[in-house]
Structure formats: C-alpha cells, structure tokens
Design a protein around this motif. Structure first.
Motif, PDB file in Angstrom:
ATOM      1  N   LYS A   5       0.861  -1.179   0.000  1.00 34.77           N
ATOM      2  CA  LYS A   5       0.000   0.000   0.000  1.00 34.77           C
ATOM      3  C   LYS A   5       0.894   1.224   0.000  1.00 34.77           C
ATOM      4  O   LYS A   5       2.093   1.126   0.203  1.00 34.77           O
ATOM      5  N   LEU A   6       0.275   2.382  -0.184  1.00 35.46           N
ATOM      6  CA  LEU A   6       1.081   3.605  -0.171  1.00 35.46           C
ATOM      7  C   LEU A   6       1.728   3.822   1.182  1.00 35.46           C
ATOM      8  O   LEU A   6       2.834   4.345   1.282  1.00 35.46           O
ATOM      9  N   GLU A   7       1.003   3.378   2.221  1.00 34.46           N
ATOM     10  CA  GLU A   7       1.588   3.637   3.546  1.00 34.46           C
ATOM     11  C   GLU A   7       2.502   2.515   4.027  1.00 34.46           C
ATOM     12  O   GLU A   7       2.979   2.534   5.167  1.00 34.46           O
ATOM     13  N   THR A   8       2.767   1.588   3.172  1.00 34.44           N
ATOM     14  CA  THR A   8       3.695   0.521   3.544  1.00 34.44           C
ATOM     15  C   THR A   8       5.084   1.102   3.814  1.00 34.44           C
ATOM     16  O   THR A   8       5.589   1.880   3.021  1.00 34.44           O
ATOM     17  N   PRO A   9       5.679   0.725   4.949  1.00 31.29           N
ATOM     18  CA  PRO A   9       7.027   1.219   5.255  1.00 31.29           C
ATOM     19  C   PRO A   9       8.011   0.798   4.168  1.00 31.29           C
ATOM     20  O   PRO A   9       7.853  -0.267   3.577  1.00 31.29           O
ATOM     21  N   PHE A  24      16.802   6.967   5.557  1.00 27.03           N
ATOM     22  CA  PHE A  24      15.676   7.655   4.923  1.00 27.03           C
ATOM     23  C   PHE A  24      14.813   8.373   5.965  1.00 27.03           C
ATOM     24  O   PHE A  24      14.342   9.479   5.740  1.00 27.03           O
ATOM     25  N   ALA A  25      14.624   7.718   7.089  1.00 26.96           N
ATOM     26  CA  ALA A  25      13.793   8.319   8.137  1.00 26.96           C
ATOM     27  C   ALA A  25      14.347   9.671   8.553  1.00 26.96           C
ATOM     28  O   ALA A  25      13.598  10.589   8.875  1.00 26.96           O
ATOM     29  N   GLU A  33       4.793   6.003  -0.177  1.00 23.48           N
ATOM     30  CA  GLU A  33       4.271   7.282  -0.644  1.00 23.48           C
ATOM     31  C   GLU A  33       5.280   8.413  -0.421  1.00 23.48           C
ATOM     32  O   GLU A  33       5.487   9.260  -1.288  1.00 23.48           O
ATOM     33  N   ASP A  34       5.907   8.425   0.763  1.00 23.99           N
ATOM     34  CA  ASP A  34       6.920   9.453   1.022  1.00 23.99           C
ATOM     35  C   ASP A  34       7.983   9.432  -0.064  1.00 23.99           C
ATOM     36  O   ASP A  34       8.483  10.469  -0.498  1.00 23.99           O
TER      37      ASP A  34
END
Ligand code: ADP
Ligand code: MG
Length: 670
Positions: A5-9, A24-25, A33-34
């Motif tokens: 999903k888009l919110e998958t880490p 990345f964090a 998505e980010d």
C-alpha cells in the motif's frame, strides 16, 4: 504475498534494509508514498556532457572523466582541499572539493566520475579548475536527465535512484489520479527538461489546495461552533470617538474599521490579523474597537509583548479613552498586586503584558482581546487567554509586514486587514549606508540635527541574547559617544538588564529631551514613540535581520520633522549586502518583508521553533505564491458549492497535512 500500500514502510521494498530505512527516516521518508513524493531538488542534463577540452572558465559544466591522480591538502586553518585530475580522451582538468576529506576513500586511480560545477582559474597555479557541486561515480547507467535528490550521509545517488524506481513501479499504480501519476513520473524520470516544471506545479497546486481546504474547513467549523458576542454598534458612539481625535482617519484606517465593525456585529468571534507598517495608526483603531466593546458593557484587554510597550499602550489608551469616560487599568508583572488586580476587575480597558494571563487575574466579561505583535506570544499564552472569556473577539496587530504568501499559509484562517497607507504628512525616512570612513561626517550631521533641537537613537546589536558582551558593547558605545564625540550633549543608555522602573526613568528623560542621544540594545525595537527623535543610527547593521532593521528605522519619522537612518557597518556576506541594499531602496515594509522572505526563507524569518510552517513536500510558498492564491480560491469555491465533497477530500487525503494543521490551530488562535 504481502499487499503493498502507499503507507507501507519502505523496508518492504527490495534492497531497503533497516539501515537504509533509518537513513531515509532522517530525511522524513518512511513510506512508499513518502518516497514517491521525495522529489528531486535539481536535474543534470547528461545529454550534453562536455568534452574536457571544451571547458571554459565561468561556466557551469558537467564532464565525465577517469581519475588520473588524487591530491589531498590541509591548510593551516584546518581547511582541506581535495584535488582530483580527471581525464577524458580530449584533455585533463582538476576537479576540487573543499572540506570533504572522506571522499579520498572513494577516489582511486581509474575510477570514472561524472562531476558538475563551476569552472574557474585556480588562484594558485592559474590552471582551469572545476569546483565541484555534485558528483557521481559513473556506473554506466544511461539516463538522459539525471534527477538530483537531497542526500544525507549514507544515501548515495545511484542507490537512491534504484529505490525510487522500485517505489515508482510498486507505488504509482496505487494512485488513482492519473495526472498525479504522470507528474510524479515526470519529476523522477523526466524525458525532457520541459516536462519538469509543469509537473512540479501540478503537484504543488494539489498540495496547496488540500492545505487550504483544511484551513478553510477548520475556520468554517470555528465560525459555526463558537458563539461570538453580538455587539451593538451605534453610529453615535463611533462618531463620538472619532470626534475626540485630533485627526481624521486615513482611508485605510476607515476601511479596516468597517471590517472590524462587521465582525463585532456578526455574532461570530472576530479572528482578525491587522497588519500595518510602524506608524500607520493601528493603536487608534484598537482604541476605537475597545471603546465600542466597552459601550456594550464588556471589557477589552490589550496585550503587549514587553513592559515598556505595555506602559506606552496604557498611556495611549488612557489619553484616548479616559476623556470618553472609560476606566483604563494597567497590569504587568511589576504592577501586579492584590489591589491592582481588583482594579483590573472593575476596569473597562486593561492594558498589560502576559501577566494578565495569570490564573489569579479575574475579569468580568471579556469582549475583545487586542494582541500587539502577536508573534511574541506563545501557544500556551494564547490558550490561557481563550480560557478567560468565552470566545472573545480577537484582533492581532502586527507591524511585521508578513508577506501575503506567508500570511495565507500561516494565518490562513485569520481574516486579514491591512493598513497600506500612512497618515498624511509623513515623509520617507532618508536612509544611508555609512562605512567606517564616513562616520565622522555622520557625527557632524547628528550634531547639527541635535543643535536644531532633534534627538537621536543609537542601536547596538545583540551579540547573543542577554550576554555580558552586548551590554559591554552598548555601554562602551554610550561612553565613547558621551566622552569623545558629543561631550556637549547628554547621552543615555538603555538595555534589557535594567529594571523596569529604571528603563521607564530613562525613557521619560529621553521623551523630555533631557537626553539628546539614547544608546540602546534592541529593546526599543518595537513600538516606542518619541516623535522628536529624527535620527536612527544602527551600529553593525550587518548583524540585523532585514525585518528588524526596518522596525528600528520605524522608530524615527514619527513627528513632522524630516528623519534619517544611518546604517553603519561592514557587510561582508552577499546576504548582508543585499539587506543593506534593500533598506536603501525601499521604505515600504511589505516590499522589505518580501525581500526578507526571499533572502532568508520562511522558517528562519519566523523563527523556526514556533513558526508552525507546514512541511510541504513539493510546494514552495515563496516560489508558488500565485499557485497558493489560486488554490485558496478554488478550495473556497469547492467548500461553498460542494461542502460534502470538500470535507470528504480533506478527510481522505489531508491526513499528511493534519499535523501541520494542528500546529496552525495553535498559532492561529483557534
Ligand atoms: P502604529 O501603532 O501603527 O505604529 P500609531 O497608532 O501609534 O501607529 O500611530 C502613530 C502616530 O500617528 C500616533 O501619534 C497617532 O496618534 C498618529 N495617527 C494615527 N492615525 C493618524 C491619522 N489618520 N492622521 C494623523 N495622525 C495619525
Ligand atoms: Mg504601535
């Protein structure tokens, strides 16, 4: 198989382990998505790599070559220079890196590099030198246009591009909006340079639109939910107030008052930002609004950021409102006592500092809050204030001419009134840059002005807040002026360390012209009114921000006399020079603020700590001001015409912006 999903880490992407995810964090990228929205900051056109033999000075170039030799040097001042000789079939050139000694590890003879940067003649040997802005180890990829991302240590271009490519492959199909898909693809993997900016604007617009949607929906809710006090505004009261003034309102003042009156009558709590340059006549507007409130049997409070300013407002309010039979009281930390608090309870208009917000200060019925220079009040103070009255009308006054784009973003849910006109008879303050070599000429001029009866401010910068050094600098300057330069006049000194009664005494002496020159640290920055002072000398002008310089300059030119501002100092950096230039070129606070915003960027301009600025992924509030305005209009229209759709869009897509919005709710006094 797991569902992406888009919110998958992003660890779920191939090639991204915990280590890379942590890196990345650090740049705020956590999900697929980010990553899609981690848009490049620049592009490099690899289609025209330049043969090294064609490289010319003063150009920005991209070349590709093999490393022949690496030299690393360290200067005495711990400055390091890394020189790499790059060669292609046509010629050899030196590429140089400053202060990045760790790069030697990567650079071995024979490694092929692609480097971009500015070409100049070396100061040492006169040879052509490429000062590297960006480089990559060539891996044989054949991208025509290479996106450049913000990198942090451990995040390398090729790896990043690979990760983005896999995010695009997995993530793009999940986006329902085809245009957004196309725009993201165009930004990450452009085939032509011309597709980039339209794609960026498309996404920026989407982001700004959503953001404004959130702000406006929020404001709507605020208006619907909070019951404001309906004030009865009698024209006779307005006429009475205005008749008591020794002047007529400017057209701008009239317009602003009309806007305020509409709010006060509306039954919704006023939530208005009043912007006007120093001396544009905001205080008197606040006084009329307070008077109208008092005529409704309610109390009005005026909050000032400092003791001195509270005192000054108190005097002004007393002067304006006492003849109209209003009881005006003052409450600051210095004057807070049981007795004084009892007076406050009975008073009609109360002027004070944040001491007014203390638990033990009781009010009868609060109708209006005027906040002067709101940016100095913190979130908690605002909340405390709301507690004191059920949704009082609020007027936030600021002389900081926040540019439109910033105001729309930051205070998008405050209505905004602008006084864009000064009272008649004010002449522009003549501003000069005075290099050290011309200082004595400036002193002669000052002497002449003082002998004509005028007075002078001399401001020394803060080196560091409340440090001993600042005090020394100001003290030293006062002593030097008194003993060596102007022994025939009285020189005073005011600074933040003095007790408030001491400051008060000095200000009084200056106001009465017992002191002709007043040396100060920046405590006089906002609001102090001494109409007879016509010369403002700013020492080390290069150390002040542009907005601050403008505020300081606004301390003169408040009476009928021609006024002057001398900027003394030695600006070295480009930014410092640009600030001085802006001051010489304009006295328009809004123009100056625009320039300030351009020079410093919004975060710094407001002080990043409580700036409450949203972290847009694509939009840039300076660059995209026009888009912001269109987006706001469109958001407003959607809310009016299709409230359900508007709400649904915000609920479903605004998630990421909610954080910023919450911050805003605090700053914007909801
Ligand atoms: P601000 O608060 O915006 O810096 P003030 O309200 O203190 O400005 O006004 C600056 C000075 O100009 C005050 O002395 C005030 O009495 C005077 N003033 C305000 N409005 C007018 C006007 N319309 N015409 C003439 N003088 C004015
Ligand atoms: Mg003022």
């Amino acid at each position: 198989m797991s569902i992406i999903k888009l919110e998958t880490p992003l660890q779920y992407l191939k090639g991204v382990g915990p280590r890379l995810a942590a890196i990345f964090a650090k740049v705020g990228v956590r999900t697929i998505e980010d990553l899609l929205y981690f848009v490049p900051r620049a592009y490099e056109d690899r289609r025209n790599l330049l043969p090294i033999v064609k490289v010319r000075p003063n150009e920005l170039v991209v070349v590709k070559g093999d490393i022949l030799r690496v030299e690393s040097q360290r200067t005495r001042s711990r400055f390091s220079v890394l020189k790499v000789y790059l060669s292609d079939k046509t010629a050899t050139i030196q590429a140089v890196w400053f202060n990045q000694p760790y790069l030697t590890k990567l650079f071995r003879r024979g490694v092929r590099l692609i480097v971009s940067g500015k070409v100049e003649y070396s100061q040492y040997d006169g040879l052509l030198q490429l000062q590297v802005r960006d480089f990559e180890i060539d891996t044989g990829e054949t991208l025509p246009i290479v996106p450049k991302y913000h990198l942090t240590e451990g995040l390398y271009p090729k790896k990043l591009r690979a990760v983005i490519a896999s995010a695009l492959a997995l993530g793009l199909p999940l986006l329902t909006d085809e245009k957004i898909r196309a725009a993201l693809l165009a930004l990450h993997q452009p085939k032509e340079l011309t597709v980039i900016e339209p794609a960026r604007q498309y996404l920026a617009y989407e982001e700004l639109f959503l953001f404004q949607l959130g702000i406006l929906l929020n404001r709507q809710r605020y208006h619907e939910e909070l019951q404001g006090k309906v004030l009865a505004i009698a024209e006779s009261d307005r006429a009475e107030f205005q008749a008591s003034l020794s002047f007529k309102y400017t057209a701008a003042q009239q317009r602003v008052l009309e806007e305020i009156v509409v709010d006060l009558r509306s039954g919704r709590p006023m939530n208005r930002l009043l912007q006007g340059d120093v001396g544009s006549g905001k205080t008197v507007i606040a006084a009329e609004a307070a008077y109208l409130t008092v005529r409704n049997g309610l109390q009005a409070i005026v909050l000032a950021p400092t003791e001195i300013l509270a005192n000054q407002h108190y005097k002004k309010m007393t002067e304006l409102l006492k003849p109209l039979k209003c009881r005006v009281a003052l409450l600051t930390a210095a004057t807070s006592s049981e007795e004084q608090r009892a007076k406050v309870f009975k008073a009609d208009v109360i002027v004070g500092t944040h001491a007014l917000l203390e638990e033990n200060v009781r009010l009868r019925e609060l109708g209006l809050v005027v906040i002067d220079e709101q940016h100095r009040f913190g979130v908690h103070q605002r909340a405390a204030l709301i507690k004191k009255g059920s949704a009082p009308h609020t007027l936030v006054m600021t002389a900081t001419p926040i540019p439109r784009s910033l105001a729309l973003t930051l205070y998008g849910d405050l209505d905004r009134s602008v006084i864009d006109e000064l009272p008649p008879g004010r002449t522009a303050i003549k501003t000069y840059y005075v290099p050290e070599s011309k200082r004595s000429g400036a002193n002669d001029f000052i002497r002449h002005k003082i002998s004509e009866g005028r007075q002078v401010f001399v401001v020394c910068p803060l080196v560091e807040e409340s440090s001993e050094l600042d005090l020394k600098a100001a003290e030293g300057e006062a002593e030097r002026l008194q003993k060596q330069v102007f022994p025939e006049f009285q020189v005073g000194l005011i600074h933040g360390r003095l007790k408030s009664d001491e400051k008060e005494a000095i200000m009084k002496a200056f106001l009465k012209n017992k002191l002709q020159l007043l040396v100060s640290t920046t405590v006089i920055e906002v609001g102090i009114d001494v109409p007879n002072a016509t010369v403002m000398v700013i020492e080390h002008a290069e150390r002040f921000g542009l907005a601050q310089l403008h505020q300081l300059r606004g301390r003169v030119g408040r009476g009928g006399h021609e006024s002057y501002c001398f900027l003394i100092g030695n600006p070295k950096t480009e930014i410092a020079k640009a600030r001085i230039k802006a001051m010489l070129e304009s006295t328009d606070g809004f123009k100056i603020a625009e320039e300030d915003l351009r020079l410093r960027g919004p975060g710094e301009m407001l002080g990043s700590r409580q700036s409450g600025l949203p972290d847009f992924r694509v939009a840039d509030i300076i660059r995209d001001e026009k888009l912001l305005q269109t987006a706001r209009a469109a958001a407003r229209e959607l809310i009016e015409k299709e409230p359900e759709i508007a709400r649904h869009r915000w609920e479903s897509q605004g998630e990421r912006l909610k954080n910023s919005q919450e911050k805003l709710e605090h700053t914007a006094f909801n």
